[in-house]
Design a protein around this motif. Structure first.
Motif, PDB file in Angstrom:
ATOM      1  N   TYR A 100       0.847  -1.188   0.000  1.00  0.00           N
ATOM      2  CA  TYR A 100       0.000   0.000   0.000  1.00  0.00           C
ATOM      3  C   TYR A 100       0.884   1.239   0.000  1.00  0.00           C
ATOM      4  N   ASP A 101       0.656   2.090  -1.002  1.00  0.00           N
ATOM      5  CA  ASP A 101       1.403   3.341  -1.109  1.00  0.00           C
ATOM      6  C   ASP A 101       0.394   4.445  -1.336  1.00  0.00           C
ATOM      7  N   GLN A 102       0.126   5.199  -0.268  1.00  0.00           N
ATOM      8  CA  GLN A 102      -0.935   6.201  -0.377  1.00  0.00           C
ATOM      9  C   GLN A 102      -0.517   7.403  -1.220  1.00  0.00           C
ATOM     10  N   TYR A 103       0.793   7.558  -1.441  1.00  0.00           N
ATOM     11  CA  TYR A 103       1.249   8.724  -2.190  1.00  0.00           C
ATOM     12  C   TYR A 103       1.269   8.482  -3.704  1.00  0.00           C
ATOM     13  N   ASN A 104       1.146   7.238  -4.131  1.00  0.00           N
ATOM     14  CA  ASN A 104       1.131   6.896  -5.558  1.00  0.00           C
ATOM     15  C   ASN A 104      -0.320   6.632  -5.966  1.00  0.00           C
ATOM     16  N   PRO A 105      -0.900   7.440  -6.847  1.00  0.00           N
ATOM     17  CA  PRO A 105      -2.318   7.245  -7.197  1.00  0.00           C
ATOM     18  C   PRO A 105      -2.565   5.851  -7.758  1.00  0.00           C
ATOM     19  N   PHE A 106      -3.697   5.266  -7.373  1.00  0.00           N
ATOM     20  CA  PHE A 106      -4.014   3.923  -7.853  1.00  0.00           C
ATOM     21  C   PHE A 106      -5.516   3.727  -7.891  1.00  0.00           C
ATOM     22  N   VAL A 107      -5.911   2.705  -8.645  1.00  0.00           N
ATOM     23  CA  VAL A 107      -7.283   2.199  -8.628  1.00  0.00           C
ATOM     24  C   VAL A 107      -7.200   0.734  -8.211  1.00  0.00           C
ATOM     25  N   VAL A 108      -8.324   0.202  -7.750  1.00  0.00           N
ATOM     26  CA  VAL A 108      -8.340  -1.174  -7.240  1.00  0.00           C
ATOM     27  C   VAL A 108      -8.956  -2.092  -8.282  1.00  0.00           C
ATOM     28  N   CYS A 109      -8.296  -3.213  -8.547  1.00  0.00           N
ATOM     29  CA  CYS A 109      -8.836  -4.229  -9.460  1.00  0.00           C
ATOM     30  C   CYS A 109     -10.133  -4.776  -8.877  1.00  0.00           C
ATOM     31  N   GLY A 110     -11.175  -4.840  -9.686  1.00  0.00           N
ATOM     32  CA  GLY A 110     -12.495  -5.253  -9.210  1.00  0.00           C
ATOM     33  C   GLY A 110     -12.633  -6.730  -8.949  1.00  0.00           C
ATOM     34  N   ILE A 111     -11.640  -7.541  -9.299  1.00  0.00           N
ATOM     35  CA  ILE A 111     -11.701  -8.987  -9.047  1.00  0.00           C
ATOM     36  C   ILE A 111     -10.693  -9.392  -7.985  1.00  0.00           C
ATOM     37  N   SER A 112      -9.415  -9.004  -8.179  1.00  0.00           N
ATOM     38  CA  SER A 112      -8.378  -9.425  -7.230  1.00  0.00           C
ATOM     39  C   SER A 112      -8.248  -8.490  -6.035  1.00  0.00           C
ATOM     40  N   TYR A 113      -8.867  -7.299  -6.100  1.00  0.00           N
ATOM     41  CA  TYR A 113      -8.783  -6.291  -5.036  1.00  0.00           C
ATOM     42  C   TYR A 113      -7.311  -5.964  -4.703  1.00  0.00           C
ATOM     43  N   THR A 114      -6.544  -5.763  -5.760  1.00  0.00           N
ATOM     44  CA  THR A 114      -5.159  -5.339  -5.601  1.00  0.00           C
ATOM     45  C   THR A 114      -5.000  -3.996  -6.297  1.00  0.00           C
ATOM     46  N   PRO A 115      -4.053  -3.168  -5.851  1.00  0.00           N
ATOM     47  CA  PRO A 115      -3.929  -1.832  -6.444  1.00  0.00           C
ATOM     48  C   PRO A 115      -3.282  -1.882  -7.821  1.00  0.00           C
ATOM     49  N   TYR A 171      -1.378   0.755  -9.857  1.00  0.00           N
ATOM     50  CA  TYR A 171      -0.823   2.091  -9.722  1.00  0.00           C
ATOM     51  C   TYR A 171      -0.759   2.795 -11.077  1.00  0.00           C
ATOM     52  N   LYS A 172      -0.662   4.089 -11.010  1.00  0.00           N
ATOM     53  CA  LYS A 172      -0.666   4.923 -12.196  1.00  0.00           C
ATOM     54  C   LYS A 172       0.484   4.526 -13.121  1.00  0.00           C
ATOM     55  N   GLY A 173       0.146   4.335 -14.412  1.00  0.00           N
ATOM     56  CA  GLY A 173       1.145   3.928 -15.390  1.00  0.00           C
ATOM     57  C   GLY A 173       1.219   2.436 -15.607  1.00  0.00           C
ATOM     58  N   TYR A 176     -18.746  -0.433 -19.593  1.00  0.00           N
ATOM     59  CA  TYR A 176     -19.939   0.207 -19.050  1.00  0.00           C
ATOM     60  C   TYR A 176     -19.625   0.980 -17.770  1.00  0.00           C
ATOM     61  N   CYS A 177     -19.280   0.274 -16.689  1.00  0.00           N
ATOM     62  CA  CYS A 177     -19.097   0.948 -15.403  1.00  0.00           C
ATOM     63  C   CYS A 177     -17.691   1.525 -15.236  1.00  0.00           C
ATOM     64  N   ARG A 178     -16.798   1.225 -16.189  1.00  0.00           N
ATOM     65  CA  ARG A 178     -15.417   1.734 -16.190  1.00  0.00           C
ATOM     66  C   ARG A 178     -14.621   1.260 -14.973  1.00  0.00           C
ATOM     67  N   ALA A 179     -14.968   0.104 -14.426  1.00  0.00           N
ATOM     68  CA  ALA A 179     -14.174  -0.496 -13.362  1.00  0.00           C
ATOM     69  C   ALA A 179     -12.856  -1.005 -13.954  1.00  0.00           C
ATOM     70  N   SER A 180     -11.772  -0.840 -13.213  1.00  0.00           N
ATOM     71  CA  SER A 180     -10.444  -1.226 -13.700  1.00  0.00           C
ATOM     72  C   SER A 180     -10.089  -2.636 -13.242  1.00  0.00           C
ATOM     73  N   TYR A 181      -9.307  -3.339 -14.093  1.00  0.00           N
ATOM     74  CA  TYR A 181      -8.904  -4.715 -13.810  1.00  0.00           C
ATOM     75  C   TYR A 181      -7.489  -4.927 -14.309  1.00  0.00           C
ATOM     76  N   LEU A 182      -6.842  -5.929 -13.748  1.00  0.00           N
ATOM     77  CA  LEU A 182      -5.531  -6.341 -14.237  1.00  0.00           C
ATOM     78  C   LEU A 182      -5.673  -6.966 -15.624  1.00  0.00           C
ATOM     79  N   PRO A 183      -4.624  -6.888 -16.470  1.00  0.00           N
ATOM     80  CA  PRO A 183      -4.762  -7.370 -17.855  1.00  0.00           C
ATOM     81  C   PRO A 183      -5.153  -8.836 -17.974  1.00  0.00           C
ATOM     82  N   GLN A 184      -4.813  -9.681 -16.978  1.00  0.00           N
ATOM     83  CA  GLN A 184      -5.145 -11.100 -17.118  1.00  0.00           C
ATOM     84  C   GLN A 184      -6.641 -11.376 -17.032  1.00  0.00           C
TER      85      GLN A 184
END
Length: 1231
Positions: free
Chosen positions: A1171-1186, A1188-1190, A1198-1206
């Motif tokens: 967890y790095d609060q200073y690095n902006p991130f979104v949470v994967c909607g399946i694995s619940y892992t951050p 990070y930007k980039g 539709y809902c624009r939820a973010s996910y890991l590429p796998q």
């Protein structure tokens, strides 16, 4: 120069690729051992082949046979048949990884290169290795045949490129008929030569110059050149002749290993790619870099060119890309019978009438050497053209054409007037409009290229098109097309649709076709939409037919679009073409080489359909009689449009004829086909339709054919046919069907028969009751006597018995059908009826009750008839040979009477003759109007068209799972109608409920919807907030998901509300992801250290969900408390500080400050968190892992939820509707 991406796939690392020479297929061999066969036009995987163990590095199609070959790290070469989708055989022999495999263009040979330092040539017909080429002392990375000569080029990590002569192998394996005297001598000496070493394949040249290993080498298709690429980051060009080979030059520019390089098949270019994540294009003559195309994260491993089409493909870490380096659409403009187009930087004129072609102007100095003109606009009044090019953001040249088009083309540079602009078109005789895309303004210029007016468009404009009139423009924005008046500077109309690339006006400028990548919208001159069509593959061009039909081309079809939205295929195409004009049965077009072509088409189908739509029945009848219009598609179309009687004319199949005859109520044809098929289901259907029409004779025949005796009996009862009912009772007795006997006796009222039947089967109590209740005392006493009883023994008789005796029929419909009104036959029924073979005999209808024998008087008697002689023969014999018989004036025949009678009869047929009923033509249902008036999925659901609604949602938001939307679909559909009770025996009347009841224009009618956006915000959203505050996270998650599902079926009334809808979707997404993490966290056991770490991470991530301030305070309190209890004294104060920034209640603030002060004494974490609060991130909607930007990620469309590429291709866990990573045009909620 630009890279035009035609297809891109996502997969494991691609190590080998191969184009099919004819079909739009590409093979990709992957690092995970899989081989994928893609259709790059449709963008779909056709097949997967999984038999290799380990990476597959080499892949190739056979040039003519349905075969391909693969080679991999399992040392095996496999030959496959893609028709049977099976591996035919495996070639074993290599001792290490197989790097490349290729088929010979003529002989049945396969060439393979391997890490065992050898090159092998295999005969795939005999399945044997016929040559082993040795000489390299390191891995052989690549080996390829020369396209024409008996040569092989190979590249190795030993830093050399070798050219091998395999002419000896060809002579050794040639067919006997082709052996020359020298070849026979060579064969006789072959055995001796093999003692000292094989002469089948010998090294001709060894090319040294690379400083590190060489990864790729390939011959030029026509010139004696070789290009090679290596790990020294260099690309080398080599030339060879009959005696030697030497290095020509080196191309430097890659900053990592170069994976592959090849020659452009049509231009003097070299294309390369490498591990520096770039594809580079080089000038072959100057050996200079022309263009570089970069990717962010993907290293390139392989590169290939299509053998016939101007396409390239490159494989990288995450898939492959199919692209081309130049725009192949020729710039063109049509004016009347002339086509102005550009080919090879020369402006040419083609005459449609004379089929003549002339070169007019040379444009070689316009644009760059590798940049083709993009568009062309013609001014017939001034004989001038505007040519636009995409160089440096866009530029245009205003050119005047010579008066005479004959002779050599003139140079255009000295006469041109240049300027910058993305689009430029003529709008009047002496004015043209230029779009400055960077400054977003439209400049109106005169022919001297001086600006006369500058206009600020009402929206962001990507393209401008002519709108017919000098004061009007069509502005193409990313989401719509605007009809704009440049004189008054106002928007006249707007159509919402995807980005429009091309616009085609009809010849009279009454209709316009707007073409997007996959969409065609047809509108009138006021930009009022008539229809919209969707295609799954790219739409390329279009032109209007002379009858007002829009003809368009896709990648592989020429198709038509009717004004009301129907479409169909005219013919298929081998290669894409660009339509310029449609004239009769000819389509004029340009191919990708810029050459004019004329393609013959059959316009019968779409002319038939448009005549049917316009109710031009004479033309419909003419087309039917004079053409071979057949097929299931046309039959289905006629059925759909309510013309089954016409479809009946086309069909010869009995089953289809039978169904069509039932649909149009033609019992005669249905009976005829039912007799020929003689199937039980057909007789049952025929009986039901005949009963509906009251044709009892056909009903009776159908029941008899299927031996449906029960229904026959009831039919006779209903028609009062007692005689046949008695016969049915006899038949039942012969069949030993006692129940049927009882029923028939009941229908007939035959009490004696019922008593006798009951006595026969020992039902004496029932027989006694029947006799006693019908007053047959003697029979009742006889039954008692037979049973040994007396009347005193019977004490429990029913007190209120009723007679079971049917009423006596008053009107007996024996062999007479139900009387029907005479209905006038339709136009087609009359036209298709076979006329009398003798046209001289007029049809005579006598009044009811008048016998032919009673007619006498002035009509004459039978003695005048001349029995045995046909009337028309008598008339023929009475005629004098060679004499024309004409009516004289003595007959007092009015010659104008025929015309008068035709007029009266036409009026009678129109209004309906007396005593005849002409059924009205069915109108368009309002629900169909809703579908045509709106692109919203909600309106399609309200109209009951669930299928098109699902297609719309799939296209807009990538929806794949519609199960959660079922209840919402049903509720929306049910809310669009209200019902009014009428008489008991009649069905209720249904009325449509509109959301714009004041609207009277059919084109604007829209249904009322069950879900109102403002109601969702004020009620459902607030309820979800309350549930969240109460800590019922599971219920709150369900509520927020329900809101997401409801939004899909919402329509807003203001454009400003579109942003509010998107904001509500974001709110629901944040709450669903956050609450789901919190529910997951609470399931972890408290005493497990690993679970404690994960719980702390989820609590920390939850604080970064964009919640309402009250809920954010609660999430921060929870995370602060958990971190403090876990002795994470570095993280807990962070949450406390963020909590204090939200101004919480006094008690909470005090607690937060206490935790801060206590943790400051020992500021360290006992448990390290991801967890790095200073690095902006979104949470994967399946694995619940951050994420990070980039970092790479994929989104739900539709809902624009973010996910890991796998998780690409999986179902979105937030909305449970859309597919992760799918393409979507965006949800539409505003009309």
């Amino acid at each position: 120069m630009q890279m035009l991406t035609k297809f891109e796939s996502k997969s494991n690392r691609v190590k080998g690729i191969a184009f099919h020479p004819k079909r739009p297929w590409i093979l990709a061999s992957l690092h995970n051992g899989c081989i994928q066969l893609w259709d790059y036009r449709m963008g779909t995987v056709l097949e997967r082949f999984d038999e290799h163990d380990g990476p597959v590095r080499g892949i190739a199609f056979h040039p003519t046979q349905p075969l391909f070959v693969s080679g991999g790290d399992d040392y095996k070469i496999k030959v496959w048949n893609y028709k049977t989708r099976k591996c035919l055989f495996t070639l074993n022999g290599h001792l290490d990884y197989v790097r490349t495999v290729f088929f010979h263009h003529e002989y049945p040979w396969i060439l393979s290169a391997s890490d065992d330092q050898t090159i092998r040539i295999w005969n795939w017909q005999s399945r044997n290795c016929i040559a082993i080429l040795t000489g390299h002392n390191h891995y052989v990375m690549c080996a390829q045949f020369h396209p024409k000569e008996d040569l092989v080029v190979s590249a190795s990590l030993d830093q050399t490129v070798r050219v091998w002569d395999i002419s000896g192998l060809r002579k050794k394996n040639a067919a006997p008929s082709s052996i020359t005297f020298e070849d026979s001598l060579h064969r006789s000496a072959a055995a001796q030569a093999d003692i000292f070493g094989s002469t089948d394949a010998i090294v001709k040249y060894v090319l040294e110059g690379h400083e590190r290993g060489v990864n790729w080498a390939i011959f030029h298709p026509t010139l004696p050149l070789i290009v090679s690429a290596g790990d020294d980051r260099q690309i080398k060009l080599w030339r060879m002749n009959d005696t030697k080979a030497w290095e020509v030059d080196t191309c430097r520019g890659h900053f990592n290993n170069v994976s592959a390089a090849l020659f452009h098949p049509r231009q003097e270019l070299i294309i390369s790619d490498g591990e520096d994540k770039t594809i580079r294009v080089w000038d072959m003559s100057k050996r200079t870099l022309i263009q570089t195309f970069r990717r962010e994260h993907d290293r390139f491993w392989v590169l290939t060119a299509h053998p016939e089409v101007n396409l390239f493909a490159a494989g990288h870490d995450n898939g492959l890309i199919v692209f081309k380096l130049e725009r192949e659409r020729p710039a063109s403009a049509v004016h009347q019978n002339s086509l102005f187009y550009i080919r090879d930087k020369v402006l040419r004129v083609y005459d449609f009438n004379s089929d003549s072609d002339a070169a007019v102007l040379s444009l070689r100095k316009i644009g760059g050497p590798y940049i083709q003109p993009r568009s062309l606009s013609y001014n017939p009044a001034e004989k001038a053209v505007i040519v636009t090019t995409p160089i440096e953001g866009g530029g245009y040249d205003l050119l005047h054409l010579p008066k005479d088009f004959s002779g050599e083309p003139r140079e255009a540079l000295s006469d041109s007037k240049r300027g910058s602009g993305a689009s430029a078109i003529f709008i009047a005789r002496n004015r043209f409009a230029v779009l400055d895309k960077t400054r977003q303004q439209i400049e109106i210029r005169d022919l001297s290229n001086q600006t006369t007016k500058t206009i600020k468009p009402p929206a962001t404009v990507n393209e401008i098109f002519s709108a017919g009139s000098g004061n009007l423009l069509l502005l193409s924005t990313p989401q719509s097309v605007i009809l704009y008046d440049i004189q008054q500077r106002q928007t006249l109309n707007e159509i919402t649709m995807p980005f429009v690339k091309y616009v085609f006006w009809s010849s009279d400028h009454s209709q316009v076709a707007l073409l997007s990548k996959h969409t065609i919208t047809i509108a009138n001159k006021n930009l009022e939409q008539n229809c919209m069509l969707h295609e799954t593959i790219r739409i390329k061009s279009g032109a209007w037919d002379d009858v007002g039909i829009f003809i368009y081309s896709t990648l592989n079809h020429i198709k038509y679009a009717l004004p009301q939205g129907d479409s169909g295929i005219i013919r298929t195409l081998d290669q894409p073409v660009y339509l310029t004009k449609v004239k009769g049965k000819s389509v004029y077009c340009l191919d990708r080489d810029g050459k004019t072509r004329v393609i013959s088409i059959d316009p019968t189908e779409y002319r038939f359909k448009i005549a049917l739509i316009k109710r031009n029945y004479d033309e419909v009848l003419q087309i039917i009689r004079n053409s071979n219009l057949v097929g299931q598609a046309i039959i289905a179309y006629l059925q759909k449009k309510g013309y089954p009687e016409i479809a009946l004319h086309f069909v010869r199949d009995d089953k289809t004829r039978f169904d069509l005859a039932l649909e149009c109520g033609n019992l005669e044809v249905a009976l005829e086909t039912a007799k020929s098929m003689d199937r039980e289901d057909c007789w049952n259907k025929l009986s039901a339709e005949a009963l509906r029409q009251g044709n009892y004779q056909i009903v009776e025949m159908a029941y008899q054919r299927v031996k449906n005796f029960d229904r026959l009996s009831f039919l006779y009862l209903a028609t009062g046919n007692m005689e046949k009912l008695r016969k049915m009772m006899k038949i039942a007795e012969l069949r030993n069907d006692n129940m049927s006997r009882f029923h028939n006796s009941l229908f007939l009222g035959d009490v004696e028969e019922r008593i006798r039947l009951l006595k026969e089967f020992g039902q004496l109590p029932l027989a006694y009751l029947t006799a006693q209740s019908h007053g047959l005392t003697e029979d009742a006493e006889a039954i008692l006597a037979a049973a040994g009883l007396t009347s005193e023994d019977i004490t429990d008789l029913p007190p209120a018995g009723q007679l079971l005796k049917p009423s006596i029929p008053i009107i007996r419909q024996n062999d007479v059908n139900w009387p029907l009104l005479t209905v006038s036959r339709s136009f087609f029924d009359a036209a298709f009826t076979v006329s009398d073979p003798n046209p001289l005999i007029a049809p005579i209808n006598f009044a009811d009750g008048v016998e032919v024998g009673e007619i006498s008087g002035d009509w004459g008697g039978e003695e005048d008839l001349g029995f045995g002689v046909e009337p028309y023969k008598v008339a023929a014999e009475a005629r004098i040979e060679g004499e024309d018989v004409e009516e004289g004036s003595g007959w007092e025949i009015d010659t104008d009477l025929t015309a008068q009678l035709d007029t009266v009869l036409t009026q009678e047929n129109t209004n309906g003759a007396q005593g005849e009923f002409v059924p009205p033509t069915a109108g368009t249902a309002e629900s169909e109007l809703w579908m045509h008036n709106s692109p919203l999925a909600a309106d399609h659901v309200a109209a009951g068209s669930f299928e098109t609604a699902m297609q719309t949602l799939s296209r807009q938001v990538g929806a794949v799972n519609f199960a959660p939307l079922k209840q919402h679909f049903l509720r929306t559909f049910q809310s669009t109608k209200t019902y009014l009770q009428v008489n008991v025996a009649l069905p209720s009347l249904a009325f449509n409920v509109r959301r714009n009841p004041e609207e009277t224009e059919k084109r604007r009618l829209l249904p009322a919807l069950a879900y109102n956006f403002q109601n969702i915000v004020s009620t459902q959203l607030q309820d979800a907030y309350k549930t969240t505050t109460a800590g019922k996270f599971q219920d709150a998650t369900i509520q927020f998901k329900s809101i997401l599902h409801s939004i899909l079926l919402v329509a807003v009334t203001k454009r400003s509300e579109i942003d509010e809808v998107n904001q509500l979707i974001d709110i629901c997404r944040e709450y669903i992801v956050g609450l789901s993490m919190e529910q997951t966290r609470k399931k972890f056991p408290a005493d497990d250290p690993d679970s404690t770490k994960r719980a702390l991470e989820l609590a920390a991530y939850f604080t970064h969900s964009r919640l309402q301030p009250a809920h954010l305070q609660l999430s921060l309190r929870s995370a602060m408390t958990l971190s403090y209890k876990a002795k994470n004294c570095l993280t807990a104060p962070m949450f406390a500080r963020r909590l204090l920034e939200l101004a919480p209640p006094t008690q909470v603030a005090t607690q937060a400050r206490q935790i801060q002060s206590l943790c400051d004494k020992n500021p360290r974490d006992e448990i390290a968190l991801d967890y790095d609060q200073y690095n902006p991130f979104v949470v994967c909607g399946i694995s619940y892992t951050p994420i990070y930007k980039g970092s790479p990620s994929v989104q739900c469309p539709y809902c624009r939820a973010s996910y890991l590429p796998q998780h690409q291709g999986s179902l979105c866990a937030v909305c449970n509707v859309s597919q992760i990573g799918a393409n979507g045009t965006g949800l539409k909620v505003f009309v």
